[in-house]
Design a protein around this motif. Sequence first.
Motif, mmCIF file in Angstrom:
data_model
loop_
_atom_site.group_PDB
_atom_site.id
_atom_site.type_symbol
_atom_site.label_atom_id
_atom_site.label_comp_id
_atom_site.label_asym_id
_atom_site.label_seq_id
_atom_site.Cartn_x
_atom_site.Cartn_y
_atom_site.Cartn_z
ATOM 1 N N LEU A 46 0.867 -1.172 0.000
ATOM 2 C CA LEU A 46 0.000 0.000 0.000
ATOM 3 C C LEU A 46 0.902 1.218 0.000
ATOM 4 C CD1 LEU A 46 -2.764 1.457 0.342
ATOM 5 C CD2 LEU A 46 -2.500 1.123 2.825
ATOM 6 N N ASP A 47 0.745 2.073 -1.002
ATOM 7 C CA ASP A 47 1.547 3.290 -1.132
ATOM 8 C C ASP A 47 0.617 4.484 -0.912
ATOM 9 O OD1 ASP A 47 3.427 5.220 -1.752
ATOM 10 O OD2 ASP A 47 3.985 4.366 -3.696
ATOM 11 N N GLY A 56 5.950 2.226 -4.606
ATOM 12 C CA GLY A 56 5.167 1.036 -4.931
ATOM 13 C C GLY A 56 5.639 0.360 -6.201
ATOM 14 N N ILE A 57 6.000 1.149 -7.208
ATOM 15 C CA ILE A 57 6.508 0.587 -8.466
ATOM 16 C C ILE A 57 7.835 -0.122 -8.225
ATOM 17 C CG2 ILE A 57 7.441 1.193 -10.732
ATOM 18 C CD1 ILE A 57 5.162 3.318 -10.890
ATOM 19 N N ILE A 117 3.610 -1.111 3.876
ATOM 20 C CA ILE A 117 2.801 0.098 3.805
ATOM 21 C C ILE A 117 3.759 1.283 3.810
ATOM 22 C CG2 ILE A 117 1.039 1.529 4.898
ATOM 23 C CD1 ILE A 117 -0.168 -1.034 6.077
ATOM 24 N N PHE A 118 3.740 2.043 2.723
ATOM 25 C CA PHE A 118 4.591 3.226 2.586
ATOM 26 C C PHE A 118 3.801 4.461 2.998
ATOM 27 C CE2 PHE A 118 6.102 0.241 -0.693
ATOM 28 C CZ PHE A 118 7.433 0.125 -0.325
ATOM 29 N N LEU A 119 4.348 5.222 3.939
ATOM 30 C CA LEU A 119 3.742 6.474 4.390
ATOM 31 C C LEU A 119 4.713 7.609 4.104
ATOM 32 C CD1 LEU A 119 2.378 5.407 7.918
ATOM 33 C CD2 LEU A 119 1.169 5.401 5.727
ATOM 34 N N GLY A 145 4.522 -7.656 8.791
ATOM 35 C CA GLY A 145 4.551 -6.598 7.787
ATOM 36 C C GLY A 145 5.323 -5.389 8.288
ATOM 37 N N MET A 146 5.644 -4.481 7.373
ATOM 38 C CA MET A 146 6.422 -3.296 7.710
ATOM 39 C C MET A 146 5.686 -2.028 7.296
ATOM 40 S SD MET A 146 10.265 -4.183 6.484
ATOM 41 C CE MET A 146 11.148 -5.570 7.135
ATOM 42 N N ILE A 147 5.799 -1.017 8.154
ATOM 43 C CA ILE A 147 5.319 0.324 7.835
ATOM 44 C C ILE A 147 6.551 1.190 7.655
ATOM 45 C CG2 ILE A 147 4.015 2.316 8.632
ATOM 46 C CD1 ILE A 147 2.348 0.355 10.345
#
Length: 182
Positions: A46-47, A56-57, A117-119, A145-147
Amino acid sequence: MRVIAGEHKGRQLRPVPNRLTRPTTDKVKEALFQIIGPFFEGGQALDLFAGSGGLGIEAISRGIDHCVFVDKHPKAIQTIYDNVKALKLEEKTEVFRTDAFRAMKAAGKRDLSFDLIFLDPPYKKVSYEKLVEDINDHQLLKENGMIICEHDADEHLPEQLAGIPLFKHEIYGGTIAISIYQ
């Protein structure tokens, strides 16, 4: 801006045509993916605040199966669509023009969960604590998972966000910091 490694290594990505979006530099992106896993064997990403979609790409190029891109700005959404189409990644992506909090609520209703998950919100404009609380509330992060939080180096993020411990913190070029929670 380019894809650093994987299937689409070396391919150029279009930046968002405005001064409001600051794309993750190639140097920071390369260092980040060396930390979180240079290559993946599947998974979901999730970007949020996706901008051009570069993170994300990059994850897809390195083996993530599918990525959901979210941004509320029309120019960013068009740029993501253009980059996804240029790399023929339509089958591996979903793109939504909406606010990050609405997107998380919708993902929760669809029972989606993510490995990455990219924030990367506008610096000092959105609370990482609130973002991660919503991630937890909607059960969006898979076990292990990783944030990944990209933020201004002057902004100090805590040792835990919503009960998720800090895994790694690095500063790049004195101005950009990456904090990873797992």
